[in-house]
Every structure is written in structure tokens, then in C-alpha cells.
Design a protein around this motif. Structure first.
Motif, PDB file in Angstrom:
ATOM      1  N   ALA A  26      48.844 -39.778 -51.215  1.00  0.00           N
ATOM      2  CA  ALA A  26      47.436 -39.734 -50.800  1.00  0.00           C
ATOM      3  C   ALA A  26      47.205 -40.402 -49.444  1.00  0.00           C
ATOM      4  CB  ALA A  26      46.556 -40.354 -51.882  1.00  0.00           C
ATOM      5  N   SER A  29      49.021 -38.433 -46.731  1.00  0.00           N
ATOM      6  CA  SER A  29      48.319 -37.192 -46.391  1.00  0.00           C
ATOM      7  C   SER A  29      47.100 -37.487 -45.522  1.00  0.00           C
ATOM      8  CB  SER A  29      47.887 -36.457 -47.667  1.00  0.00           C
ATOM      9  OG  SER A  29      49.009 -36.057 -48.425  1.00  0.00           O
ATOM     10  N   LYS A  30      46.470 -38.625 -45.779  1.00  0.00           N
ATOM     11  CA  LYS A  30      45.300 -39.002 -44.984  1.00  0.00           C
ATOM     12  C   LYS A  30      45.675 -39.183 -43.520  1.00  0.00           C
ATOM     13  CE  LYS A  30      41.483 -42.331 -44.790  1.00  0.00           C
ATOM     14  NZ  LYS A  30      40.868 -43.534 -45.414  1.00  0.00           N
ATOM     15  N   SER A 108      36.050 -38.459 -55.082  1.00  0.00           N
ATOM     16  CA  SER A 108      37.196 -39.286 -55.462  1.00  0.00           C
ATOM     17  C   SER A 108      37.030 -39.855 -56.866  1.00  0.00           C
ATOM     18  CB  SER A 108      37.379 -40.422 -54.451  1.00  0.00           C
ATOM     19  OG  SER A 108      36.218 -41.231 -54.403  1.00  0.00           O
ATOM     20  N   GLY A 259      48.055 -45.665 -54.574  1.00  0.00           N
ATOM     21  CA  GLY A 259      47.520 -45.229 -53.287  1.00  0.00           C
ATOM     22  C   GLY A 259      46.702 -46.310 -52.617  1.00  0.00           C
TER      23      GLY A 259
END
Length: 353
Positions: A26, A29-30, A108, A259
Motif C-alpha cells: 500500500a 503503491s502510494k 479506506s 502499511g
């Protein structure tokens, strides 16, 4: 022949490893999302998972590592098609539709419904055994995940929220249906799922005007996808084989905390009361699950199937010649009755009074 391994091994480490890899994907990917269209990034991540696992799958003979896993059979194809449809196509589609129509905070928070959907379907539909200790533990893990995602804003179940809830339901169905395939080769299954889902998302994103990023960014996304989706999915399916869907789903719900911890390191986010409180709740839930002892006299009916195994108390068949372990072949289990600690794995999906 007796199996002296703890009933926690190897299912619990596999499920936790799956959560760690997925949780790590996560924040990574951000880092890429600022340079890659989100929908296109989803396609790249899944294609990275599929192509990486394809290299592992087809490269086994080249490195002298023969597969000991059972291969997919024709009767598995309807289940595989359903897994790809719910988990690889409908889930991501509903997620994209939802995120485009709701706030990041609500999105989220609602994504944590996947773990709840997985557990509820496993307990109510597939009748996996559950007791008060497991319910409290799963509730603590889920509460920690939701607290971690809460931004203090009001949660509105608008159209976008309904789409995200639908995505979580699809993934909950996907996780439980995948249990039907857990005796087959997880690399082969995850490879097919990654390639089909990746191609679908990639083509759809390009058709809607997404710009292709540089080769370096595509490569970085593919590596994140291979580890965070591909390897994580393989470990998740192996966890299903040993733990069942409800417990694997509960352990996987720890991913948001992983994450968050990485976000503290990568983005230098502050260690807040929210993160500490969520960690304590998840730690309580994890302890309740790890300290579970499900031990009773139970009967095994005669069954025939194919999966990777070693010769233990549940595999007492003979071979004409010497064999290496683990190995995979079609074999028969004769009826037997005994008592030991167990989870609802491949050989313990019996009912309870």
C-alpha cells in the motif's frame, strides 16, 4: 507415523506473511500513484503478479525444482472462473467506481469490510467452526483496522460507499471460493488470476485515456505487484489450506497496520495515539487467535483427493517404491477417529454439534 508439528504451523506464518506483503504494497503503491493513473497502476500491479508467478511456474524445471503441487483439474475450472470474476474483475471495478464517488477517509475505512465479509461468509455459509474466543479476537483485529483508517470525519454510506462495500463483498466471496481450490497449485492459480485481472484493468485504463508511464515506473510497479499481490496471494491460499477462510481472513486484516508502520518509516508519519491503540487492539486479537486450542474427538470419513502432502497421521497410504516428501498424487483416506488440536484445514472441515 505421527505429525509432531504444531497446529499453528505452517498456516499462521503463511497468513501473517501474506498480510505483511500486502500491507507493505500500500505505501509503496502510494509512492507510484503520483506518476501513474490509479486504474492503470492496478493493471500493472496485477500483471506484475501474473508475469512474475508465470516465470516461477514455468521456470521450475529449469532450476531443478519440480512442482510437488496438484495441478488444476477440469472440475476446478468453474471455481477458478468464479474466483477471477469476483476477485479479479468485479472487485477492482467496484472499487474504482466507489473511490471516484466517495472521500478517501470513508473509502479506506470501508475497505476493512473485506475481512469482515470473509469471516461472516466462512462462518455462516461454509459453516467453519467459531467460538466466543475467535469472535472476540476477530472483532478486535477488525476494530483495530477500522480505527487505523478513521480520520475523524463522518462516515457516509453514499453511492460510492455502496460500491466499495460491494467490492469488499466480492473479495469476501472470492476468498471463500478460493478455499475450494486450496488443494491445487497456488502459484498456478494466482498466476492465472493475476494475468487475467491485470490485462483487464490495463486495457480498460488505456481505453479510458490513461497515459503510459516510463519503463522504469512500470518495472517498479510490476515488482511491487509480484511481491505485494502475487506472492502474498500464494501465501494466502496456502494459509487457506491450513487454517480455513475465517482465520486466514482474520490474520490478513492485520495488513492495514503493517502499511501504517511502513508509512511511518517511508513518509515519516507521526506515531499517533490512533496507531498505538490500533496496534494494541490487533495485538489482542492476534493473541486470542494464536492461543486458541480447538481439540476434540472427531471422525474422518473416507475421501479421495489430490494435494501436496507428507506421510503423517492423516496420510497412511503406501507406495510401491521410495518417494520423496512432500509429494502430490491422488490418494484415499480411510475412515478414522482421533483427537488432536486442529484448524478447519483440508482434512478437518467436519461439522460441530
Amino acid at each position: 507415523m505421527s505429525d509432531h508439528h504444531s497446529h499453528l504451523w505452517p498456516g499462521v506464518p503463511l497468513a501473517l506473511g501474506s498480510a505483511i506483503l500486502f500491507g507493505a504494497s500500500a505505501p509503496l503503491s502510494k509512492l507510484l500513484m503520483g506518476s501513474i493513473d490509479p486504474w492503470l497502476l492496478a493493471g500493472i500491479l496485477y500483471l506484475g503478479a501474473g508475469t512474475g508467478l508465470a516465470a516461477v511456474h514455468w521456470g521450475r524445471p529449469l532450476i531443478g525444482l519440480p512442482s510437488v503441487e496438484a495441478q488444476l483439474q477440469p472440475q476446478d475450472m468453474p471455481w477458478l472462473a468464479a474466483v477471477i470474476a469476483f476477485g479479479g474483475m468485479l472487485g477492482p471495478l467496484f472499487l474504482m467506481l466507489g473511490l471516484s464517488q466517495t472521500s478517501a477517509a470513508s473509502g479506506s475505512l470501508l475497505l476493512n469490510l473485506e475481512g469482515l465479509a470473509t469471516m461472516v461468509i466462512a462462518w455462516l455459509i461454509f459453516r467453519e467452526n467459531v467460538d466466543r474466543r475467535l469472535l472476540i479476537g476477530a472483532g478486535a483485529i477488525l476494530a483495530g483496522a477500522m480505527l487505523l483508517s478513521w480520520s475523524g470525519q463522518a462516515l457516509r454510506l453514499d453511492t460510492g460507499g455502496l460500491f466499495i462495500a460491494a467490492a469488499c463483498l466480492c473479495w469476501g466471496i472470492d476468498n471463500n471460493l478460493t478455499r475450494k481450490l486450496s488443494s491445487a497449485d497456488p502459484v498456478q492459480i494466482a498466476m492465472i488470476k493475476g494475468l487475467v485481472a491485470g490485462c483487464t484493468n490495463f486495457i480498460l485504463a488505456l481505453s479510458l485515456g490513461a497515459a503510459l508511464p516510463s519503463i522504469g515506473l512500470i518495472g517498479a510497479g510490476a515488482v511491487v505487484g509480484f511481491l505485494g499481490i502475487g506472492v502474498s496471494l500464494v501465501m494466502f491460499m496456502l494459509g487457506l489450506r491450513h487454517l480455513g477462510a475465517a482465520r486466514t481472513g482474520a490474520y490478513f486484516s492485520l495488513a492495514p497496520f503493517i502499511g501504517a508502520l511502513l508509512a511511518v518509516i517511508i513518509f515519516r508519519d507521526a506515531i499517533t495515539v490512533q496507531i498505538v491503540s490500533a496496534g494494541l487492539l490487533m495485538g489482542l486479537g492476534l493473541w486470542l487467535h494464536l492461543s486458541e486450542r480447538h481439540d476434540h474427538d472427531h471422525a474422518h470419513e473416507a475421501v479421495e483427493h489430490d494435494h501436496a502432502h507428507t506421510h503423517d497421521d492423516h496420510h497412511r497410504h503406501t507406495h510401491d517404491g521410495p518417494v520423496s516428501e512432500p509429494h502430490s498424487h491422488w490418494h484415499r483416506h480411510e475412515p478414522m477417529r482421533h483427537t488432536h488440536s486442529h484448524y478447519p484445514d483440508l482434512h478437518h472441515r467436519h461439522g460441530h454439534g
